[in-house]
Design an enzyme around this catalytic site. Structure first.
Site, short mmCIF file in Angstrom:
data_model
loop_
_atom_site.label_atom_id
_atom_site.label_comp_id
_atom_site.label_asym_id
_atom_site.label_seq_id
_atom_site.Cartn_x
_atom_site.Cartn_y
_atom_site.Cartn_z
N CYS A 172 1.85 36.34 -32.05
CA CYS A 172 1.07 37.33 -32.54
C CYS A 172 1.33 38.30 -33.52
O CYS A 172 0.65 39.07 -33.59
CB CYS A 172 -0.40 37.03 -32.37
SG CYS A 172 -1.12 37.83 -31.26
N CYS B 59 -1.03 36.78 -23.25
CA CYS B 59 -0.49 37.89 -24.80
C CYS B 59 -2.55 37.73 -24.40
O CYS B 59 -2.79 36.60 -24.76
CB CYS B 59 -0.49 36.36 -25.89
SG CYS B 59 -0.97 38.30 -27.41
N CYS C 236 8.06 39.33 -14.79
CA CYS C 236 8.98 38.87 -15.63
C CYS C 236 8.85 37.76 -16.76
O CYS C 236 8.25 37.24 -16.46
CB CYS C 236 9.20 37.66 -14.51
SG CYS C 236 11.05 36.64 -15.39
#
Length: 140
Positions: A58, A103, A128
């Protein structure tokens, strides 16, 4: 955020839309919680002085370039995310307790965060992150 076709990209975006926008590897990592092989990602050994790493799905800003460090783990590592950009979720897959990071905007899988490993960073955390989950945007 929105795609080139004007489609709003967030947690409400259908999997059909994601399948059209992402290639098979990106889809596997971002939407199916896959992992790229260690040492293979395009951002593993990239250390820009400035810029932002954004979500490949996005394009929401996730990590400032100056928070990236060499952890030797085989994936891009950051010691902190942009405030509010990353959600944390308990992950008990594979018989171990880990903390998955996604996210905040679209829910795309980024990787995992590990704490108290002894890295000399301000947070003592290692985010990570799969290179397939992010894109680098240099400072203008």
């Amino acid at each position: 955020m929105s795609s080139d076709q004007g489609t709003k990209l967030d947690k409400s975006t259908s999997e059909d839309v994601w399948k059209k926008l992402l290639n098979a590897e990106e889809y596997n990592v971002l939407r199916e919680k896959g992992t790229e092989r260690p040492g293979t990602g395009e951002y593993n050994k990239m250390y820009p002085k400035s810029g932002v790493f954004v979500c490949r799905g996005c394009e929401a800003p996730l990590y400032e370039a100056n928070t990236k460090f060499d952890s030797g783990c085989g994936w891009p590592a950051y010691y902190d995310n942009i405030p509010g950009a990353v959600d944390r979720h308990e992950d008990n897959a594979f018989g171990m307790k880990r903390v998955e990071i996604t996210c905040t905007n679209c829910g795309g899988h980024l990787g995992h965060v590990f704490e108290n490993e002894g890295f000399k960073t301000p947070t003592n955390e290692r985010h990570c992150v799969n290179s397939l989950s992010i894109k680098f945007k240099p400072s203008e």
